[in-house]
Design an enzyme around this catalytic site. Structure first.
Site, PDB file in Angstrom:
ATOM      1  CG  ASN A   9      -1.743   1.206   1.398  1.00 18.87           C
ATOM      2  OD1 ASN A   9      -1.814   2.026   0.486  1.00 18.87           O
ATOM      3  ND2 ASN A   9      -2.393   1.346   2.546  1.00 18.87           N
ATOM      4  CD1 TRP A  10       3.707   1.058  -2.883  1.00 15.88           C
ATOM      5  CD2 TRP A  10       3.639   2.241  -4.798  1.00 15.88           C
ATOM      6  NE1 TRP A  10       4.444   0.371  -3.826  1.00 15.88           N
ATOM      7  CE2 TRP A  10       4.420   1.078  -5.015  1.00 15.88           C
ATOM      8  CE3 TRP A  10       3.461   3.119  -5.864  1.00 15.88           C
ATOM      9  CZ2 TRP A  10       5.014   0.792  -6.246  1.00 15.88           C
ATOM     10  CZ3 TRP A  10       4.044   2.839  -7.096  1.00 15.88           C
ATOM     11  CH2 TRP A  10       4.816   1.682  -7.279  1.00 15.88           C
ATOM     12  CE  LYS A  11      -0.402   3.297   4.690  1.00 18.76           C
ATOM     13  NZ  LYS A  11      -0.345   3.440   6.155  1.00 18.76           N
ATOM     14  CG  HIS A  97      -6.031   1.875   5.173  1.00 13.06           C
ATOM     15  ND1 HIS A  97      -5.639   2.880   6.028  1.00 13.06           N
ATOM     16  CD2 HIS A  97      -4.983   1.024   5.079  1.00 13.06           C
ATOM     17  CE1 HIS A  97      -4.403   2.649   6.422  1.00 13.06           C
ATOM     18  NE2 HIS A  97      -3.975   1.524   5.861  1.00 13.06           N
ATOM     19  CD  GLU A  99      -3.189   5.582   6.607  1.00 16.89           C
ATOM     20  OE1 GLU A  99      -3.122   5.608   5.361  1.00 16.89           O
ATOM     21  OE2 GLU A  99      -2.299   5.088   7.327  1.00 16.89           O
ATOM     22  CD  GLU A 169      -3.605  -2.316   7.459  1.00 18.08           C
ATOM     23  OE1 GLU A 169      -2.504  -2.586   6.970  1.00 18.08           O
ATOM     24  OE2 GLU A 169      -4.211  -1.269   7.194  1.00 18.08           O
ATOM     25  N   GLY A 175       2.258   2.644  10.842  1.00 19.54           N
ATOM     26  CA  GLY A 175       3.199   3.745  10.656  1.00 19.54           C
ATOM     27  C   GLY A 175       3.861   4.218  11.941  1.00 19.54           C
ATOM     28  CB  SER A 215       5.021  -1.285  12.331  1.00 25.94           C
ATOM     29  OG  SER A 215       4.624   0.071  12.477  1.00 25.94           O
TER      30      SER A 215
HETATM   31  P1  PGA Z   1       2.651   0.552   7.802  1.00 25.92           P
HETATM   32  O1  PGA Z   1       1.183   0.710   7.126  1.00 25.92           O
HETATM   33  O2  PGA Z   1       3.230  -0.732   7.266  1.00 25.92           O
HETATM   34  O3  PGA Z   1       3.407   1.771   7.329  1.00 25.92           O
HETATM   35  O4  PGA Z   1       2.448   0.510   9.261  1.00 25.92           O
HETATM   36  C1  PGA Z   1       0.356  -0.402   6.939  1.00 25.92           C
HETATM   37  C2  PGA Z   1      -0.933   0.028   6.287  1.00 25.92           C
HETATM   38  O5  PGA Z   1      -1.489   1.058   6.704  1.00 25.92           O
HETATM   39  O6  PGA Z   1      -1.441  -0.627   5.357  1.00 25.92           O
END
Ligand code: PGA
Length: 255
Positions: A9-11, A97, A99, A169, A175, A215
């Site tokens: 997931n490059w976001k 997700h 976010e 998650e 993150g 993470s």
């Molecule tokens: P992260 O993000 O690996 O940077 O913790 C995971 C995600 O949100 O899919």
């Protein structure tokens, strides 16, 4: 058959050139994967056609998207529909997700509509769930995640559910560098599988891939993936560096 999946997931990261370069670097080090193991790359929308062209003809690396809209088409300025993604060759759509739920105020009901859009357009869904820190601290994470899974997926038929992958998650691990212990991950994954079993039966639960996200890094991937109910990972930060992402793919390949 339960698939093992490592999904990137490059976001909201990388320019077009940087994205193309990263995919090239990943290709250079990609191990041979057997049929039940897949890599998914979910770049930002703008990259999708380019990344799709790079992935053309690859069986074990699939194109993903990070979102889609909940409606079929129409006056939704700035949005992208599931049919558009399908027409660009997208196979997997990440939905729900944390976010999106937090910053874009996506409710369970909106996420459920997005799930429908992706499935109607014959794509696979990576359905995200996970609790915030205060819920974990209160010890009510199982109920919290169960209610997300029910609200997002339980309207689906047995056939539709076959095209869903779940990603657990924990928000406090995304993150942050703080990772769930293998015990915390395994406990929640087993719980989610039990929730699926209670509604859809043994076969559906056994076939459901449940990915861990938050993470996940080369240093902990092998340990997390060794848990009986962890079937791979959804990777944010570590998917932006080819060497790190390849190490995580290796951890899945070795399973
Ligand atoms: P992260 O993000 O690996 O940077 O913790 C995971 C995600 O949100 O899919």
């Amino acid at each position: 058959m339960r698939k093992k999946i490592v999904a990137a997931n490059w976001k909201m990261n990388l320019t077009l050139n940087e994205g193309a370069e990263l995919v090239n670097e990943i290709f250079k080090g990609l191990p041979v994967l057997n049929e039940e193991k897949k890599v998914v790359i979910a770049p930002p929308y703008l990259h999708i056609v380019q990344t799709g062209e790079q992935l053309a003809g690859m069986i074990d690396v699939c194109l993903g998207a990070q979102n889609c809209h909940s409606e079929t088409s129409g006056a939704y300025t700035g949005e992208v529909s599931a049919a558009m993604l399908k027409s660009a060759g997208v196979e997997y759509v990440i939905l729900g997700h944390s976010e999106r739920r937090e910053y874009f105020k996506e409710s369970d009901a909106t996420v459920a509509k997005k799930v429908n859009q992706a499935l109607v357009n014959e794509m696979q869904v990576i359905f995200c769930c996970g609790e915030p820190l205060e819920v974990r601290d209160a010890g009510t994470q199982n109920d919290y995640v169960e209610s997300q899974v029910k609200a997002g997926l339980f309207h689906l038929s047995d056939e539709q559910l076959k095209n869903v992958v779940i990603a657990y998650e924990p928000i406090w691990a995304i993150g942050t560098g703080r990772v769930a212990s293998t015990e915390q991950a395994q406990d929640m994954h087993a719980h989610i599988r039990g929730v699926i079993r209670a509604q859809y039966g043994d076969e559906a639960a056994g076939d459901m891939s449940i990915l861990y996200g938050g993470s996940c890094k080369p240093t902990n991937a092998a340990e997390l993936f060794s848990c009986a109910d962890v079937d791979g990972g959804l990777i944010g930060g570590a998917s932006l560096k080819a060497a790190e992402f390849l190490d995580i793919i290796e951890a899945m390949a070795a399973l």
